[in-house]
Scaffold this motif. Structure first.
Motif, mmCIF file in Angstrom:
data_model
loop_
_atom_site.group_PDB
_atom_site.id
_atom_site.type_symbol
_atom_site.label_atom_id
_atom_site.label_comp_id
_atom_site.label_asym_id
_atom_site.label_seq_id
_atom_site.Cartn_x
_atom_site.Cartn_y
_atom_site.Cartn_z
ATOM 1 N N THR A 221 0.854 -1.202 0.000
ATOM 2 C CA THR A 221 0.000 0.000 0.000
ATOM 3 C C THR A 221 0.884 1.244 0.000
ATOM 4 O O THR A 221 2.094 1.145 -0.201
ATOM 5 N N ASP A 222 0.255 2.402 0.261
ATOM 6 C CA ASP A 222 1.044 3.638 0.321
ATOM 7 C C ASP A 222 0.696 4.394 1.608
ATOM 8 O O ASP A 222 0.245 3.788 2.572
ATOM 9 N N MET A 223 0.849 5.707 1.607
ATOM 10 C CA MET A 223 0.620 6.474 2.830
ATOM 11 C C MET A 223 -0.850 6.725 3.126
ATOM 12 O O MET A 223 -1.182 7.254 4.180
ATOM 13 N N GLY A 224 -1.677 6.425 2.180
ATOM 14 C CA GLY A 224 -3.101 6.664 2.407
ATOM 15 C C GLY A 224 -3.579 7.892 1.672
ATOM 16 O O GLY A 224 -2.768 8.697 1.212
ATOM 17 N N PRO A 225 -4.923 8.050 1.559
ATOM 18 C CA PRO A 225 -5.478 9.182 0.803
ATOM 19 C C PRO A 225 -5.111 10.506 1.480
ATOM 20 O O PRO A 225 -5.204 10.625 2.694
ATOM 21 N N GLN A 226 -4.661 11.464 0.681
ATOM 22 C CA GLN A 226 -4.219 12.745 1.236
ATOM 23 C C GLN A 226 -5.208 13.870 0.948
ATOM 24 O O GLN A 226 -5.484 14.682 1.815
ATOM 25 N N THR A 227 -5.698 13.907 -0.300
ATOM 26 C CA THR A 227 -6.668 14.953 -0.638
ATOM 27 C C THR A 227 -7.964 14.293 -1.095
ATOM 28 O O THR A 227 -7.921 13.263 -1.763
ATOM 29 N N PRO A 228 -9.106 14.852 -0.702
ATOM 30 C CA PRO A 228 -10.399 14.254 -1.032
ATOM 31 C C PRO A 228 -10.569 14.050 -2.538
ATOM 32 O O PRO A 228 -10.083 14.857 -3.334
ATOM 33 N N ASN A 229 -11.245 12.968 -2.872
ATOM 34 C CA ASN A 229 -11.617 12.670 -4.262
ATOM 35 C C ASN A 229 -10.444 12.614 -5.240
ATOM 36 O O ASN A 229 -10.596 12.970 -6.407
ATOM 37 N N SER A 230 -9.284 12.212 -4.763
ATOM 38 C CA SER A 230 -8.152 12.104 -5.684
ATOM 39 C C SER A 230 -8.172 10.725 -6.354
ATOM 40 O O SER A 230 -8.728 9.778 -5.807
ATOM 41 N N PRO A 231 -7.577 10.636 -7.529
ATOM 42 C CA PRO A 231 -7.517 9.325 -8.183
ATOM 43 C C PRO A 231 -6.616 8.388 -7.368
ATOM 44 O O PRO A 231 -5.714 8.844 -6.676
ATOM 45 N N ARG A 232 -6.919 7.091 -7.479
ATOM 46 C CA ARG A 232 -6.129 6.129 -6.688
ATOM 47 C C ARG A 232 -4.875 5.711 -7.451
ATOM 48 O O ARG A 232 -4.946 5.425 -8.645
ATOM 49 N N PRO A 233 -3.736 5.669 -6.755
ATOM 50 C CA PRO A 233 -2.536 5.127 -7.401
ATOM 51 C C PRO A 233 -2.739 3.635 -7.679
ATOM 52 O O PRO A 233 -3.598 2.993 -7.066
ATOM 53 N N GLU A 234 -1.908 3.103 -8.569
ATOM 54 C CA GLU A 234 -2.128 1.739 -9.059
ATOM 55 C C GLU A 234 -2.208 0.689 -7.949
ATOM 56 O O GLU A 234 -3.096 -0.163 -7.948
ATOM 57 N N VAL A 235 -1.284 0.761 -6.983
ATOM 58 C CA VAL A 235 -1.289 -0.276 -5.933
ATOM 59 C C VAL A 235 -2.610 -0.295 -5.171
ATOM 60 O O VAL A 235 -3.079 -1.350 -4.745
ATOM 61 N N ILE A 236 -3.205 0.879 -4.994
ATOM 62 C CA ILE A 236 -4.461 0.948 -4.239
ATOM 63 C C ILE A 236 -5.639 0.538 -5.130
ATOM 64 O O ILE A 236 -6.541 -0.191 -4.710
#
Ligand code: TRP
Length: 328
Positions: A221-236
């Protein structure tokens, strides 16, 4: 009903990627077409498997396909080496196939590079054996992956050339039937591309709940969602793909909203995914265990499949012998 034939390589156990790819489309196809499936154990000889593994690998893959829902009443399933008729057609087709065209097949060239000490004639004529597998049933459609494109082209060439040489309209040209376009691509758990045996990132259909949980909890995974409604990175997004294929729509929506308002905790997401994958896999795993512990039943299913395949192959072969000039 249109005839469909496909061969299955007996290489190891099925994983979720196989299940949501080839296997599910086979299960669906058996309802809509006149299907026959077989385990390509002769083809596996190009790499010299151990004698004690040959029958066992065939049984395992047979048990797993049955457990996934292949119904031998609707779609006979047989072991290639049980139908010797294929060999006669293989010989006939080899007589009309040129070494130049076989040498240009990329899978041959690749294998030749991988095993330079064993560039054998069986490897070279792999496409004509495959053509015999298909043409002996006069199949119209062949569900295969993209990697089989050239072998399929050779099968069509074999059909076309036979018809041309003898001035007949006997063999239909078999068409590729890509399931991969419609099927979901199951991602790996390591964040990289798709689930595959050689990638070592698989959840197997025989994995128990604990094993599945462990594998899911280790997913990248990564650090988690940072800004609302952002696109998800591939791993997520890959993790969300598991929700899409194994969970309910409500569950997907629940986590999608949590992502969008930045309250998603990956621990919760993974727990849910593990639970839902287990729910998908458990009944299949139980059926695999049932089948593998009943070799009599497996052998009977294979024998009945072979009988039906032999009937179909013999009907073709009788005509072929006559067309070529032999006693039928
Ligand atoms: N070559 C196929 C593969 O590697 C297996 C196969 C053998 C096959 N004979 C076939 C597939 C006939 C379709 C039809 O996956």
């Amino acid at each position: 009903m249109e005839k469909v034939v496909s061969g299955i390589r007996p290489t190891g156990n099925l994983h979720l990627g196989n299940y949501f790819g080839a296997v599910k489309s086979f299960v669906k196809m058996q309802e809509e077409y006149d299907c026959m499936f077989f385990i390509a154990d002769w083809h596996s000889l190009t790499t010299r498997p151990k004698p004690e593994d040959i029958q066992q690998s065939a049984r395992i893959i047979l048990a797993e396909y049955l457990a996934c829902g292949i119904d031998p009443q609707k779609a006979p399933i047989y072991v290639q080496s049980d139908v010797k008729e294929t060999l006669e057609l293989y010989l006939f087709l080899n007589m009309n196939t040129y070494i130049g065209e076989l040498g240009r097949v990329t899978t041959f060239k690749e294998k030749a590079r991988q095993q330079p000490d064993n560039v054998n004639a069986g490897l070279f004529t792999y496409p004509t054996l495959m053509a015999a597998d298909i043409l002996q049933h006069r199949a119209k459609k062949v569900p295969v992956g993209k990697d089989q494109e050239q072998n399929m082209e050779m099968a069509r060439k074999c059909a076309r050339r036979f018809n041309h040489i003898y001035g007949v309209e006997f063999f239909p040209e078999p068409q590729n039937f890509y399931f991969s376009e419609k099927a979901v691509k199951v991602p790996g758990l390591d964040g990289s591309g798709k689930m595959g045996k050689s990638e070592g990132n698989c959840i197997y259909l025989h994995d128990d709940d604990k094993t599945i949980s462990k594998k899911v909890m280790r997913a990248v995974t990564d650090m988690g969602p940072q800004t609302p409604n952002s696109p998800r990175p591939e791993v997520i997004e890959n993790l969300f793909t598991f929700l899409r294929i194994c969970s309910t729509e409500e569950t997907f929506k629940f986590f999608d909203e949590k992502w969008n308002d930045c309250t998603l905790r990956y621990g919760d997401l993974k727990k849910q995914i593990a639970e839902d994958i287990c729910k998908t896999v458990a009944p299949i795993r139980e059926r695999i265990t049932e089948y593998t512990s009943n070799t009599d039943l497996l052998d009977r299913i294979a024998r009945e499949g072979a009988e039906r395949a032999r009937e179909s192959a013999l009907a073709t072969l009788r005509e072929v012998r006559k067309i070529i000039g032999f006693r039928s």
